[in-house]
Scaffold this active site. Structure first.
Site, PDB file in Angstrom:
ATOM      1  N   ASN A   2     -11.737-161.209 -74.885  1.00 41.89           N
ATOM      2  CA  ASN A   2     -11.244-160.643 -76.151  1.00 41.89           C
ATOM      3  C   ASN A   2     -11.181-161.748 -77.211  1.00 41.89           C
ATOM      4  OD1 ASN A   2      -9.508-159.843 -78.261  1.00 41.89           O
ATOM      5  ND2 ASN A   2      -8.468-158.355 -76.946  1.00 41.89           N
TER       6      ASN A   2
ATOM      7  N   LYS B 274      -7.873-162.394 -79.156  1.00 44.96           N
ATOM      8  CA  LYS B 274      -6.866-163.193 -78.447  1.00 44.96           C
ATOM      9  C   LYS B 274      -7.206-164.681 -78.544  1.00 44.96           C
ATOM     10  CE  LYS B 274      -5.576-159.756 -74.933  1.00 44.96           C
ATOM     11  NZ  LYS B 274      -5.495-159.487 -73.491  1.00 44.96           N
TER      12      LYS B 274
ATOM     13  N   ASP C  22      -1.968-161.103 -70.027  1.00 42.78           N
ATOM     14  CA  ASP C  22      -2.027-159.646 -70.064  1.00 42.78           C
ATOM     15  C   ASP C  22      -0.908-159.187 -70.979  1.00 42.78           C
ATOM     16  OD1 ASP C  22      -3.475-157.383 -69.235  1.00 42.78           O
ATOM     17  OD2 ASP C  22      -1.875-156.809 -67.874  1.00 42.78           O
ATOM     18  N   THR C  23      -1.212-158.217 -71.820  1.00 45.99           N
ATOM     19  CA  THR C  23      -0.246-157.756 -72.827  1.00 45.99           C
ATOM     20  C   THR C  23      -0.109-156.255 -72.758  1.00 45.99           C
ATOM     21  OG1 THR C  23      -0.758-159.584 -74.321  1.00 45.99           O
ATOM     22  CG2 THR C  23       0.185-157.628 -75.318  1.00 45.99           C
TER      23      THR C  23
ATOM     24  N   GLY D 192      -6.404-153.390 -81.368  1.00 45.98           N
ATOM     25  CA  GLY D 192      -5.492-152.568 -80.564  1.00 45.98           C
ATOM     26  C   GLY D 192      -4.527-151.757 -81.415  1.00 45.98           C
ATOM     27  N   TYR D 193      -3.241-151.884 -81.100  1.00 46.43           N
ATOM     28  CA  TYR D 193      -2.205-151.092 -81.766  1.00 46.43           C
ATOM     29  C   TYR D 193      -1.687-151.771 -83.045  1.00 46.43           C
ATOM     30  CZ  TYR D 193      -2.173-148.715 -77.230  1.00 46.43           C
ATOM     31  OH  TYR D 193      -2.536-148.022 -76.093  1.00 46.43           O
TER      32      TYR D 193
HETATM   33  P1  IMP Z   1      -4.958-156.505 -72.353  1.00 46.80           P
HETATM   34  O1  IMP Z   1      -5.040-155.689 -71.104  1.00 46.80           O
HETATM   35  O2  IMP Z   1      -3.992-157.617 -72.276  1.00 46.80           O
HETATM   36  O3  IMP Z   1      -6.292-156.939 -72.873  1.00 46.80           O
HETATM   37  O4  IMP Z   1      -4.375-155.599 -73.499  1.00 46.80           O
HETATM   38  C1  IMP Z   1      -4.112-154.256 -73.338  1.00 46.80           C
HETATM   39  C2  IMP Z   1      -4.227-153.522 -74.627  1.00 46.80           C
HETATM   40  O5  IMP Z   1      -3.027-153.773 -75.366  1.00 46.80           O
HETATM   41  C3  IMP Z   1      -5.362-153.929 -75.545  1.00 46.80           C
HETATM   42  O6  IMP Z   1      -6.507-153.198 -75.304  1.00 46.80           O
HETATM   43  C4  IMP Z   1      -4.809-153.551 -76.886  1.00 46.80           C
HETATM   44  O7  IMP Z   1      -5.002-152.192 -77.113  1.00 46.80           O
HETATM   45  C5  IMP Z   1      -3.325-153.796 -76.719  1.00 46.80           C
HETATM   46  N1  IMP Z   1      -2.918-155.101 -77.261  1.00 46.80           N
HETATM   47  C6  IMP Z   1      -2.809-156.273 -76.598  1.00 46.80           C
HETATM   48  N2  IMP Z   1      -2.395-157.233 -77.428  1.00 46.80           N
HETATM   49  C7  IMP Z   1      -2.255-156.650 -78.631  1.00 46.80           C
HETATM   50  C8  IMP Z   1      -1.869-157.151 -79.905  1.00 46.80           C
HETATM   51  O8  IMP Z   1      -1.564-158.324 -80.116  1.00 46.80           O
HETATM   52  N3  IMP Z   1      -1.864-156.236 -80.903  1.00 46.80           N
HETATM   53  C9  IMP Z   1      -2.188-154.928 -80.720  1.00 46.80           C
HETATM   54  N4  IMP Z   1      -2.562-154.431 -79.567  1.00 46.80           N
HETATM   55  C10 IMP Z   1      -2.602-155.283 -78.524  1.00 46.80           C
END
Ligand code: IMP
Length: 195
Positions: free
Chosen positions: A10, A13, A69-70, A150-151
């Site tokens: 990503n 990120k 992971d977020t 994302g959001y």
């Molecule tokens: P990941 O699995 O950590 O890549 O993130 C899961 C999902 O959370 C991503 O596809 C985004 O939709 C959302 N996400 C993660 N970080 C952020 C952020 O900083 N802002 C907005 N959406 C986020």
């Protein structure tokens, strides 16, 4: 300056974290390390998914690396989408569909309180360390702004009137979950003399 592989595909990120790092250490992305894989996120917690990602890359490269992971945790939805944030509206991982589903599920709810939570898993000299960053805020009724990912267009952090998608990377980093987790990572690396 030491170099760590950041186990992500990503670019948003990567950009956010590079903006925070200054000269503390440098990161190379999977692409820059010549690694072309879609790392699995099969678990029920952010911690387990972050661990899985860093362990997969460590096994592949035998180098120090980290992953994150977020999830977006929404109070009125019992913490959802949480660990399922990327695939909330289906396996296509479509940002717009995820936002549409979130706004629909929040229609008529009294609380729009939410938080982003980031877990970083660092593998340094074959040991794993976890760092967490939380950003509290709320979900707007309509999406605003074009930046970020994302959001971001529907999330306003506490202390701001703008959504993350209306902010530059530097502004978002004043508030963000990822920034807070990265600060802890930097502090740890400085204490361990690896910078
Ligand atoms: P990941 O699995 O950590 O890549 O993130 C899961 C999902 O959370 C991503 O596809 C985004 O939709 C959302 N996400 C993660 N970080 C952020 C952020 O900083 N802002 C907005 N959406 C986020």
């Amino acid at each position: 300056m030491s170099t760590l592989i950041f186990a992500t595909n990503n670019q948003h990120k990567v950009d956010e974290i590079r903006t925070v790092l200054n000269n503390s250490f440098s990161i190379i992305t999977l692409k820059e390390a010549g690694i072309d894989i879609d790392i699995p996120e099969p678990h029920n917690t952010l911690e387990a998914n972050a661990s899985e990602k860093s362990k997969v890359i460590h096994q592949l490269t035998q180098q120090n690396c980290f992953s994150e992971d977020t999830g977006l945790e929404v109070e009125a939805l019992n913490g959802e989408p949480g660990v399922k944030s990327a695939r909330y509206a289906g396996d296509t991982r479509d940002f717009q569909k995820n936002i549409d589903k979130l706004l629909l599920n929040l229609e008529g709810k009294n609380s729009r309180t939410a938080q982003f939570r980031t877990v970083i898993s660092l593998i340094l000299d074959d040991k794993e360390y976890l760092f967490e960053g939380i950003c509290k805020g709320h979900i707007t009724k309509q999406q605003t702004g074009e930046k970020g990912f994302g959001y971001d267009p529907v999330f306003v952090p506490e202390g701001s009137k703008k959504t993350f998608a209306e902010m530059t990377t530097e502004e978002k980093n004043q508030f963000s979950h990822r920034r807070k987790a990265t600060d802890l990572l930097i502090q740890f690396l400085q204490q361990h003399g690896t910078h």
